[in-house]
Design a protein around this motif. Structure first.
Motif, short mmCIF file in Angstrom:
data_model
loop_
_atom_site.label_atom_id
_atom_site.label_comp_id
_atom_site.label_asym_id
_atom_site.label_seq_id
_atom_site.Cartn_x
_atom_site.Cartn_y
_atom_site.Cartn_z
N PHE B 225 0.84 -1.20 0.00
CA PHE B 225 0.00 0.00 0.00
C PHE B 225 0.88 1.26 0.00
O PHE B 225 0.37 2.37 -0.10
CB PHE B 225 -0.92 0.03 1.22
N ILE B 272 -4.66 -3.83 -5.49
CA ILE B 272 -3.68 -2.79 -5.76
C ILE B 272 -4.26 -1.69 -6.65
O ILE B 272 -4.08 -0.49 -6.39
CB ILE B 272 -2.47 -3.42 -6.47
N TRP B 275 -6.74 0.59 -4.88
CA TRP B 275 -6.00 1.42 -3.92
C TRP B 275 -5.28 2.56 -4.64
O TRP B 275 -5.28 3.70 -4.18
CB TRP B 275 -5.00 0.54 -3.18
N ASP B 276 -4.68 2.23 -5.77
CA ASP B 276 -3.88 3.22 -6.49
C ASP B 276 -4.73 4.33 -7.10
O ASP B 276 -4.20 5.34 -7.56
CB ASP B 276 -3.04 2.55 -7.58
N ARG B 277 -6.05 4.11 -7.17
CA ARG B 277 -6.93 5.17 -7.69
C ARG B 277 -7.64 5.92 -6.56
O ARG B 277 -8.53 6.72 -6.80
CB ARG B 277 -7.98 4.55 -8.64
N THR B 278 -7.20 5.66 -5.33
CA THR B 278 -7.84 6.27 -4.16
C THR B 278 -7.05 7.51 -3.74
O THR B 278 -5.82 7.50 -3.73
CB THR B 278 -7.86 5.23 -3.01
N ALA B 279 -7.78 8.56 -3.38
CA ALA B 279 -7.13 9.81 -2.98
C ALA B 279 -6.25 9.59 -1.75
O ALA B 279 -6.55 8.75 -0.89
CB ALA B 279 -8.18 10.89 -2.69
N LEU B 280 -5.21 10.36 -1.67
CA LEU B 280 -4.28 10.26 -0.54
C LEU B 280 -5.02 10.44 0.78
O LEU B 280 -4.76 9.74 1.76
CB LEU B 280 -3.16 11.29 -0.69
N ARG B 281 -5.96 11.40 0.81
CA ARG B 281 -6.69 11.65 2.06
C ARG B 281 -7.40 10.38 2.53
O ARG B 281 -7.37 10.03 3.71
CB ARG B 281 -7.72 12.77 1.85
N GLN B 283 -6.60 7.24 1.64
CA GLN B 283 -5.59 6.24 2.03
C GLN B 283 -5.14 6.46 3.47
O GLN B 283 -5.03 5.52 4.25
CB GLN B 283 -4.38 6.31 1.08
#
Lengths: 414, 414
Positions: B225, B272, B275-281, B283
């Motif tokens: 992650f 993966i 997750w990789d398309r999820t905003a940092l906030r 995450q």
């Protein structure tokens, strides 16, 4: 990019920039060494991405591999070129040990981070990223029918092939090699993410424990048969051999491939359990070398040239069907390959047997006169065939390296 | 064993013997460092096999994992004991960096070599081999019904479990860890070969890039992650915590487990691409820590204790469903685990998605009060569940270490 933000790749303060500038300065600089730092990290290597040739061919073989073949989606030629530009830009950053994007993770909370993060604290670890184009790319979709090099053949069927469709082919390939598996994985993950909607993984392979030395400074490693592998490989220091056998020369009919090479990959599963029940005499007879030292059975030590005429026990010391004989340049009109394979272990099969073997990678100027005749000879007569099965296969044109500001494939599309 | 025969493990001339003698001298010696040698090999570590506890639990987590679970064949109790003796003898040799058997490869041409050979030129590379016994071993086949520890439960079904039968359970397990994947593979291959006809692999897993530090000397690694993982792990230096939470104490109802531990493994696939398309906030909200530094969202830096009561933006800074909150000892009656997991990448699935995640391994004194309640809480409420899927599972009793001349499991069978 500051240490405080947690975004600096370890050991790279200042040096990553130096690496990039160095790469831009010319083709003569082929590596940088990042010294050990205060955190106790080991020295690490940077291979510049830009240059006359792509890195990852004559580069001293790193310890880990992550290889992926991609199918291109239903996109336009312009979109394909965009993908190659995006890939090249990201590859230049990652091989320099830098995160992709602007690196400002902590500032953009409402978007996914540019960099996925798992390599943030890791050294550059000698990462190389090498791109290739498969035969299927050269079709009407992208108007490339006339650009397909004659050397980029469809590989013939070889006797004994047990290929699995899902492990064969691909429009594009990426070979990521590094001394750290997490750095190699980060490269493939990041490039796959960048390709989202434009290309997707068709098959992929992880490998370890390189099965060939590509420089004289490296100890000959062992494959999973337990034998030294790559003793007679083309080495980077053999500049004449590299020039004659690896790189596509000026004047080739596919001018855009000048300075490039052709990559052939074969996923070779070993029947480990059968091999392990085979007497040492038979193992050595199959290979044509001793197991401990790796000396040819005609005598001497590891680097002694095999004497194929020499007799022993009333017959030739090195069997007619020994792997070392059949693959030797003397038996193949002088044909040579620069091998760069890796051992692989994909867990176990449903019978509890290890799913393991050798992921063979070879670079060459022309597969028609190098890989194909060598492999035909091996497929027909190699005693080793009893213990191996070719299950995957790929052939790719590896274009020359990108100039600074350019991209890999520019000589084809530009 | 001479250099000339090609059978000496690199850098071990003389020292392998010293290691074995040292191991026999007592439990106080917990590692040897083999210095760099003239061939340019890096320093390498030997962890003695014999001791009060098995190595591979509090041992500083190595970089690579090869884990295998085995089904025992239709054999007698005496044959099972023989297998454990054979495994222990081979493990003692391999962890000392020595080939198995008598090492006289070049002398026995009419039999398969004792050692398969692929690690012959490699350093000991910190190899540890840790054996465990699954619940299914304790049945009528071996007359062990009365010896099954109460703590060796069948794991309950957890909400959201997506377990695949072929990746669950096993009568026996072996955890091989090393800084070199070829050394770890050699261990599993060799022990599987020794088990031929007596036990076979049920499932296996390779891993890299340890996801937890187990000593203060190690930098906190990152999982796939992209977040630091293991910041709050039990460390080997925390002797009180290790004593209280990891080792089975004297007086336990299963006396044969004194000095042992319980291993729980979970193969956790990460989605993966999602997750990789999820905003940092998002995450960071899921984890409860910042991505760059790994600081709790309540403030401070990596090793600052999370403040679960602290408010931010009108709500608690660390979400009720944040992973760091739910897994924290404060929320779990003080329950702690010594985690020793690894990242894994098993290629890609047939949709071209990376088949990757975390192979979770945890050691503990009693899963009933440690793993199970923590995992129940996570399975119900962890925001991370949207991005993971538990597909494999195992629980194993890890008996105490073998004394010199003894074998792992002797307290159970002896």
């Amino acid at each position: 990019m500051t240490a405080k933000s947690g975004l600096s790749r370890r050991g790279l303060l200042g040096l990553a920039g130096a690496g990039v500038v160095g790469a831009g300065a010319g083709f003569a600089i082929d590596r940088f060494v990042v010294p050990a730092d205060a955190t106790g990290s080991a020295p690490s290597t940077i291979y510049p991405f830009h240059g006359e040739h792509q890195a990852g061919v004559t580069t001293a073989a790193q310890d880990r591999l992550h290889f992926a073949a991609y199918d291109v989606s239903d996109i336009s030629r312009a979109e394909l070129v965009s993908l190659l530009k995006d890939w090249s830009a990201a590859a230049a950053r990652m091989t320099a040990g830098r995160p992709v994007g602007d690196g400002a993770i902590d500032g953009q909370k409402d978007a996914p981070p540019d960099d996925t993060g798992e390599a943030l604290d890791l050294p550059p670890a000698g990462l190389t990223i090498t791109f290739g184009f498969g035969p299927s790319l050269f079709d009407h979709r992208f108007g490339l029918e006339d650009k397909r090099p004659a050397a980029l053949i469809d590989l013939p069927h070889f006797p004994g092939d047990a290929l699995i469709d899902e492990l064969v082919g691909g429009d594009l390939c990426i070979q990521a090699c590094s001394d750290d598996p997490q750095v190699a994985f980060h490269a493939i993950r990041t490039l796959s993410r960048i390709a989202f909607g434009r290309a997707s993984i068709r098959w992929s392979q992880l490998g370890f424990g390189r099965t060939s030395s590509t420089t004289r400074a490296q100890v000959t490693p062992r494959n999973l048969f337990g034998f030294k592998d790559g003793t007679a490989n083309v080495k980077a220091e053999d500049t004449a051999r590299v020039t004659d056998h690896v790189w596509v020369p000026r004047g080739d009919s596919a001018a855009w491939m000048t300075g490039g090479s052709y990559l052939v990959s074969r996923k070779i599963r070993m029947t480990i359990e059968t091999w392990d029940r085979t007497a040492l005499r038979e193992q050595e007879r199959v290979i044509g070398r001793s197991k401990g030292e790796g000396a040819p059975l005609s005598g001497g030590s590891e680097f002694t040239e095999p004497d194929f005429a020499k007799l022993g026990h009333g017959a030739v010391a090195i069997d007619a069907g020994a792997h070392v004989r059949l693959s030797h340049p003397k038996q193949n009109d002088g044909a040579l390959l620069l091998r760069r394979g890796y051992n692989f272990v994909d867990g176990n099969d449903d019978l509890g047997r290890l799913n393991a073997g050798l992921f063979f990678i070879a670079f060459q100027r022309d597969p028609r006169t190098q890989f194909v005749p060598i492999q035909l000879r091996l497929a027909k007569n190699d005693q080793m065939n009893e213990y191996i099965r070719h299950v995957g296969s790929g052939i790719f044109a590896v274009p020359p390296g990108a100039a600074v500001g350019g991209y890999v494939g520019q000589t084809l599309f530009g």
